[in-house]
Design a protein around this motif. Structure first.
Motif, PDB file in Angstrom:
ATOM      1  N   UNK A 119       0.842  -1.190   0.000  1.00 31.99           N
ATOM      2  CA  UNK A 119       0.000   0.000   0.000  1.00 31.99           C
ATOM      3  C   UNK A 119       0.874   1.237   0.000  1.00 31.99           C
ATOM      4  N   UNK A 120       0.395   2.291  -0.634  1.00 30.15           N
ATOM      5  CA  UNK A 120       1.101   3.570  -0.608  1.00 30.15           C
ATOM      6  C   UNK A 120       0.826   4.266   0.724  1.00 30.15           C
ATOM      7  N   UNK A 121       1.621   5.280   1.039  1.00 29.87           N
ATOM      8  CA  UNK A 121       1.485   5.996   2.311  1.00 29.87           C
ATOM      9  C   UNK A 121       0.115   6.645   2.476  1.00 29.87           C
ATOM     10  N   UNK A 122      -0.528   7.018   1.378  1.00 29.02           N
ATOM     11  CA  UNK A 122      -1.838   7.667   1.478  1.00 29.02           C
ATOM     12  C   UNK A 122      -2.992   6.658   1.481  1.00 29.02           C
ATOM     13  N   UNK A 123      -2.671   5.347   1.513  1.00 26.97           N
ATOM     14  CA  UNK A 123      -3.709   4.316   1.500  1.00 26.97           C
ATOM     15  C   UNK A 123      -3.829   3.557   2.819  1.00 26.97           C
ATOM     16  N   UNK A 124      -2.794   3.561   3.625  1.00 30.21           N
ATOM     17  CA  UNK A 124      -2.801   2.767   4.858  1.00 30.21           C
ATOM     18  C   UNK A 124      -1.913   3.435   5.894  1.00 30.21           C
ATOM     19  N   UNK A 125      -2.412   3.488   7.135  1.00 31.11           N
ATOM     20  CA  UNK A 125      -1.571   4.031   8.210  1.00 31.11           C
ATOM     21  C   UNK A 125      -2.058   3.518   9.555  1.00 31.11           C
ATOM     22  N   UNK A 126      -1.196   3.608  10.537  1.00 31.76           N
ATOM     23  CA  UNK A 126      -1.534   3.199  11.890  1.00 31.76           C
ATOM     24  C   UNK A 126      -1.892   4.436  12.698  1.00 31.76           C
ATOM     25  N   UNK A 127      -2.989   4.344  13.444  1.00 34.09           N
ATOM     26  CA  UNK A 127      -3.424   5.407  14.341  1.00 34.09           C
ATOM     27  C   UNK A 127      -3.528   4.789  15.731  1.00 34.09           C
ATOM     28  N   UNK A 144      -3.179   2.020  18.118  1.00 32.95           N
ATOM     29  CA  UNK A 144      -3.080   0.577  17.901  1.00 32.95           C
ATOM     30  C   UNK A 144      -3.976   0.100  16.758  1.00 32.95           C
ATOM     31  N   UNK A 145      -4.650   1.028  16.099  1.00 32.66           N
ATOM     32  CA  UNK A 145      -5.595   0.696  15.028  1.00 32.66           C
ATOM     33  C   UNK A 145      -4.976   1.005  13.670  1.00 32.66           C
ATOM     34  N   UNK A 146      -5.093   0.064  12.755  1.00 35.31           N
ATOM     35  CA  UNK A 146      -4.660   0.287  11.378  1.00 35.31           C
ATOM     36  C   UNK A 146      -5.854   0.742  10.562  1.00 35.31           C
ATOM     37  N   UNK A 147      -5.661   1.798   9.768  1.00 36.84           N
ATOM     38  CA  UNK A 147      -6.711   2.336   8.901  1.00 36.84           C
ATOM     39  C   UNK A 147      -6.284   2.173   7.447  1.00 36.84           C
ATOM     40  N   UNK A 148      -7.272   1.924   6.611  1.00 31.99           N
ATOM     41  CA  UNK A 148      -6.992   1.674   5.203  1.00 31.99           C
ATOM     42  C   UNK A 148      -8.087   2.311   4.363  1.00 31.99           C
ATOM     43  N   UNK A 149      -7.738   2.740   3.169  1.00 35.45           N
ATOM     44  CA  UNK A 149      -8.735   3.365   2.302  1.00 35.45           C
ATOM     45  C   UNK A 149      -9.366   2.334   1.367  1.00 35.45           C
ATOM     46  N   UNK A 150     -10.591   2.608   0.994  1.00 37.12           N
ATOM     47  CA  UNK A 150     -11.291   1.772   0.015  1.00 37.12           C
ATOM     48  C   UNK A 150     -10.511   1.758  -1.306  1.00 37.12           C
ATOM     49  N   UNK A 151      -9.980   2.921  -1.702  1.00 39.50           N
ATOM     50  CA  UNK A 151      -9.216   3.011  -2.954  1.00 39.50           C
ATOM     51  C   UNK A 151      -7.989   2.099  -2.919  1.00 39.50           C
ATOM     52  N   UNK A 152      -7.316   2.035  -1.778  1.00 39.41           N
ATOM     53  CA  UNK A 152      -6.157   1.153  -1.650  1.00 39.41           C
ATOM     54  C   UNK A 152      -6.542  -0.308  -1.755  1.00 39.41           C
ATOM     55  N   UNK A 153      -7.628  -0.676  -1.101  1.00 37.12           N
ATOM     56  CA  UNK A 153      -8.104  -2.063  -1.185  1.00 37.12           C
ATOM     57  C   UNK A 153      -8.487  -2.418  -2.613  1.00 37.12           C
ATOM     58  N   UNK A 154      -9.178  -1.516  -3.281  1.00 33.46           N
ATOM     59  CA  UNK A 154      -9.595  -1.794  -4.655  1.00 33.46           C
ATOM     60  C   UNK A 154      -8.395  -1.858  -5.601  1.00 33.46           C
ATOM     61  N   UNK A 155      -7.388  -1.056  -5.339  1.00 32.37           N
ATOM     62  CA  UNK A 155      -6.188  -1.085  -6.191  1.00 32.37           C
ATOM     63  C   UNK A 155      -5.473  -2.433  -6.069  1.00 32.37           C
ATOM     64  N   UNK A 156      -5.353  -2.959  -4.848  1.00 35.34           N
ATOM     65  CA  UNK A 156      -4.639  -4.222  -4.655  1.00 35.34           C
ATOM     66  C   UNK A 156      -5.510  -5.457  -4.860  1.00 35.34           C
ATOM     67  N   UNK A 157      -6.766  -5.416  -4.427  1.00 38.18           N
ATOM     68  CA  UNK A 157      -7.583  -6.623  -4.389  1.00 38.18           C
ATOM     69  C   UNK A 157      -8.821  -6.574  -5.280  1.00 38.18           C
TER      70      UNK A 157
END
Length: 67
Positions: free
Chosen positions: A37-45, A47-60
């Motif tokens: 994932x690119x830096x603008x698609x996934x990050x940790x906040x 103890x929680x990891x957040x991910x964008x729908x666009x990132x998921x759709x790009x990879x999966x």
């Protein structure tokens, strides 16, 4: 992007039918490989990891329809 476009890794795993560990590894990188994932698609906040729908759709691909 709206709040609906951001989710936890657990939510993404449930929606796409993928293991949480697989998505987390794609965020963090593993065994000397960079994150998928690119830096603008996934990050940790905290103890929680957040991910964008666009990132998921790009990879999966598009979110599978519920049966």
């Amino acid at each position: 992007m709206t709040l609906k476009d951001v989710m936890t890794i657990k939510e993404a795993a449930d929606l796409w039918g993928r293991p949480v560990a697989t998505i987390k590894a794609a965020c963090m990188g593993q065994k000397g490989y960079p994150p998928r994932f690119r830096e603008d698609e996934c990050r940790q906040s905290g103890s929680i990891w957040l991910i964008t729908r666009a990132g998921m759709e790009r990879l999966y691909g598009k979110q599978p329809e519920k049966k």
